[in-house]
Design a protein around this motif. Structure first.
Motif, mmCIF file in Angstrom:
data_model
loop_
_atom_site.group_PDB
_atom_site.id
_atom_site.type_symbol
_atom_site.label_atom_id
_atom_site.label_comp_id
_atom_site.label_asym_id
_atom_site.label_seq_id
_atom_site.Cartn_x
_atom_site.Cartn_y
_atom_site.Cartn_z
ATOM 1 N N VAL A 281 10.377 -6.859 4.182
ATOM 2 C CA VAL A 281 10.940 -8.252 3.960
ATOM 3 C C VAL A 281 12.039 -8.225 3.429
ATOM 4 N N GLU A 282 12.677 -7.553 2.838
ATOM 5 C CA GLU A 282 13.644 -7.403 2.055
ATOM 6 C C GLU A 282 15.004 -7.689 2.970
ATOM 7 N N THR A 283 14.879 -6.892 4.331
ATOM 8 C CA THR A 283 15.882 -6.994 5.290
ATOM 9 C C THR A 283 16.101 -8.338 5.759
ATOM 10 N N VAL A 284 14.994 -9.199 6.024
ATOM 11 C CA VAL A 284 15.250 -10.545 6.218
ATOM 12 C C VAL A 284 15.618 -11.417 5.221
ATOM 13 N N ARG A 285 15.157 -11.379 4.197
ATOM 14 C CA ARG A 285 15.394 -12.158 2.980
ATOM 15 C C ARG A 285 17.105 -12.047 2.894
ATOM 16 N N THR A 286 17.612 -10.900 3.004
ATOM 17 C CA THR A 286 19.117 -10.865 2.909
ATOM 18 C C THR A 286 19.846 -11.077 3.824
ATOM 19 N N GLY A 287 19.066 -11.415 5.035
ATOM 20 C CA GLY A 287 19.821 -11.869 6.460
ATOM 21 C C GLY A 287 20.369 -11.031 7.323
ATOM 22 N N TRP A 288 19.920 -9.610 6.859
ATOM 23 C CA TRP A 288 20.379 -8.577 7.892
ATOM 24 C C TRP A 288 19.597 -8.390 8.929
ATOM 25 N N ASN A 289 18.309 -8.749 8.925
ATOM 26 C CA ASN A 289 17.119 -8.776 9.836
ATOM 27 C C ASN A 289 16.773 -10.128 10.363
ATOM 28 N N PRO B 97 7.562 2.053 -2.453
ATOM 29 C CA PRO B 97 8.789 2.194 -2.348
ATOM 30 C C PRO B 97 9.414 0.981 -3.061
ATOM 31 N N THR B 98 8.940 -0.193 -2.951
ATOM 32 C CA THR B 98 9.705 -1.381 -3.596
ATOM 33 C C THR B 98 8.818 -2.281 -4.602
ATOM 34 N N ASP B 99 9.614 -2.961 -5.163
ATOM 35 C CA ASP B 99 8.856 -3.956 -6.130
ATOM 36 C C ASP B 99 7.728 -4.978 -5.302
ATOM 37 N N GLU B 100 8.171 -5.254 -4.076
ATOM 38 C CA GLU B 100 7.225 -5.955 -3.281
ATOM 39 C C GLU B 100 5.847 -5.375 -3.011
ATOM 40 N N ALA B 101 6.046 -4.013 -2.586
ATOM 41 C CA ALA B 101 4.747 -3.232 -2.549
ATOM 42 C C ALA B 101 3.994 -3.153 -3.697
ATOM 43 N N MET B 102 4.785 -2.782 -4.833
ATOM 44 C CA MET B 102 3.968 -3.033 -6.078
ATOM 45 C C MET B 102 3.070 -4.371 -6.404
ATOM 46 N N ARG B 103 3.769 -5.556 -5.734
ATOM 47 C CA ARG B 103 3.071 -6.809 -6.234
ATOM 48 C C ARG B 103 1.617 -6.684 -5.224
ATOM 49 N N LEU C 214 -10.558 16.189 -3.803
ATOM 50 C CA LEU C 214 -9.280 16.301 -4.002
ATOM 51 C C LEU C 214 -8.425 15.296 -4.421
ATOM 52 N N PRO C 215 -7.318 15.276 -5.345
ATOM 53 C CA PRO C 215 -6.661 14.247 -5.699
ATOM 54 C C PRO C 215 -5.692 13.814 -4.371
ATOM 55 N N VAL C 216 -5.609 12.587 -3.965
ATOM 56 C CA VAL C 216 -4.840 12.161 -3.129
ATOM 57 C C VAL C 216 -3.585 11.317 -3.585
ATOM 58 N N ALA C 217 -2.450 11.472 -3.288
ATOM 59 C CA ALA C 217 -1.304 10.543 -3.412
ATOM 60 C C ALA C 217 -0.612 10.001 -1.994
ATOM 61 N N HIS C 218 -0.362 8.678 -2.001
ATOM 62 C CA HIS C 218 -0.247 8.121 -0.900
ATOM 63 C C HIS C 218 1.327 7.616 -0.991
ATOM 64 N N LEU C 219 2.398 8.460 -0.352
ATOM 65 C CA LEU C 219 3.810 8.092 -0.434
ATOM 66 C C LEU C 219 3.905 6.850 0.577
ATOM 67 N N GLU C 220 4.543 5.775 0.154
ATOM 68 C CA GLU C 220 5.061 4.544 0.887
ATOM 69 C C GLU C 220 3.657 3.523 0.794
ATOM 70 N N ALA C 221 2.862 3.509 -0.158
ATOM 71 C CA ALA C 221 1.965 2.885 -0.466
ATOM 72 C C ALA C 221 2.414 1.250 -0.767
ATOM 73 N N GLY C 222 1.526 0.424 -0.615
ATOM 74 C CA GLY C 222 1.788 -1.122 -0.801
ATOM 75 C C GLY C 222 2.540 -1.787 0.335
ATOM 76 N N LEU C 223 2.988 -1.133 1.437
ATOM 77 C CA LEU C 223 3.548 -1.995 2.467
ATOM 78 C C LEU C 223 2.334 -2.791 3.114
ATOM 79 N N ARG C 224 2.643 -3.913 3.502
ATOM 80 C CA ARG C 224 1.764 -4.756 4.262
ATOM 81 C C ARG C 224 2.519 -6.004 5.254
ATOM 82 N N SER C 225 1.964 -5.722 6.438
ATOM 83 C CA SER C 225 2.523 -6.647 7.619
ATOM 84 C C SER C 225 1.596 -8.037 7.654
#
Length: 367
Positions: free
Chosen positions: A305-313, A146-152, A111-122
């Protein structure tokens, strides 16, 4: 088109809310399967009630257990459901045991599977969530990033051809609830006794095994929170309560005031009322960012990582090793002056997900 959403834990229920609403505006059939991975009412039932999600069509009632037991139980219980429903898509969310079990059950049944929030990595393989998200990405047919970073990250792993930038559905629901709080549509949050929402306070959560399972580390983190100059509203996850009791650690001391997890609207209202957030939660890091509240994350890394790069985290792996004055200054720092931008999308990610599923029906992109 028939789509089955497999969810089981609090963060997945929050993500389900905008997806469910997006499907409600179409002629597609959307079936909700709740694994029961989170069975505490404060981590499950209140999200269906508070976010307007339809009751699950199927509830597997899996409950707690070790990672292997829980994952295996979901796998065994899902097979007959998927065999009966024969969906066009199985949509799995995030990085929990329910995520990987849902993906494995579906792919083994072709069965075809779609993963929502794919590409996140710690890039921290000690985290069970990291194993779950990587394995799910590599077996799924469609990766909804969800993000360009995840796509990368996905491209670096050779998965670019089945990846689509959908945006982050958490933005959809967070902004909707934020506006409702501002309009007075939601009641004031039930903060722990001793916390005055009209005065400065910090909001805190703590639940990851790396922070809660070692008695000395957990005690040291609580000591650091207890010594802060502002009251700390600690919304105690059942995992934290259980570990603290097992270790003989008193949570409610010094600046720390202990309360229960809040319904989603209550959590958003509490973040908005706070002076800042201290957490090890991935979701809360991002919610605080969206709500423009500074965050201090008790982890050595973050997927967001976007939260850290912007200084909010700011990441603080070991607050107890810091000078107390430096620790206090970190968690009570001023917010960055620059606008954080919109790295997680514009609040229409759920609509994008439905559109992409239509375009990829059958597991491959339609001409």
């Amino acid at each position: 088109m028939k789509v089955i959403s497999i969810v089981g834990a609090r963060p997945q229920l929050v993500k389900l809310a905008p997806i469910s609403a997006a499907f409600a505006g179409t002629k597609h059939e959307h079936v909700i399967v709740h694994t029961g991975q989170h069975y505490d009412a404060n981590l499950s039932d209140v999200f269906f009630d508070g976010l307007g999600i339809p009751a699950p069509d199927v509830h597997l009632g899996i409950g707690s257990g070790s990672h292997g037991v829980q994952t295996g139980s979901v796998l065994a219980a899902l097979d007959p459901v998927l065999e009966r429903e024969k969906p066009d898509w199985v949509l799995v969310y995030g990085d929990t045991n329910s995520t990987i079990a849902g993906a494995l059950s579906a792919v083994k049944m072709h069965l075809p599977v779609a993963h929502l929030e794919a590409g996140l990595r710690s890039f921290n393989r000690r985290m069970p969530e990291e194993h779950n998200r990587v394995l799910t990405d590599h077996c799924a047919d469609l990766l909804l990033a969800p993000t360009d970073e995840a796509m990368r990250h996905l491209a670096a792993e050779g998965l670019a051809e089945r990846s689509e930038l959908a945006g982050d559905v958490m933005v959809d629901i967070c902004l909707r609830i934020r506006d409702g709080v501002a309009a007075g549509a939601h009641p004031a949050p039930a903060l722990p006794e001793g916390i005055d929402a009209a005065k400065p306070f910090l909001l805190a959560t703590l639940h990851r095994p790396d922070n809660t399972d070692d008695p000395e580390r957990l005690a040291a983190i609580i000591d650091s929170l207890a010594a802060l100059p502002l009251p700390v509203a600690l919304l105690a996850h059942p995992r934290l309560v259980a570990r603290a009791e097992a270790h003989g650690i008193e949570l409610g001391r010094g600046s720390v005031h202990v309360g229960e997890p809040l319904p989603y609207a209550g959590l958003i209202a509490a973040v908005l009322a706070s002076s800042g957030v201290v957490t090890d939660s991935g979701g809360l890091q991002k919610e605080a960012f969206l709500l423009k509240r500074i965050t201090t994350t008790i982890r050595p890394e973050t997927e967001w990582v976007e939260t850290v790069r912007t200084g909010w985290n700011i990441l603080v792996p070991d607050p107890h090793t810091m000078d107390p004055a430096a620790w206090a200054a970190t968690v009570t720092r001023a917010a960055p002056a620059a606008d954080p931008g919109t790295p997680y999308g514009d609040g229409h990610a759920a609509e994008n997900v439905v559109r992409i599923l239509e375009e990829w029906k059958g597991g491959s992109q339609q001409a």
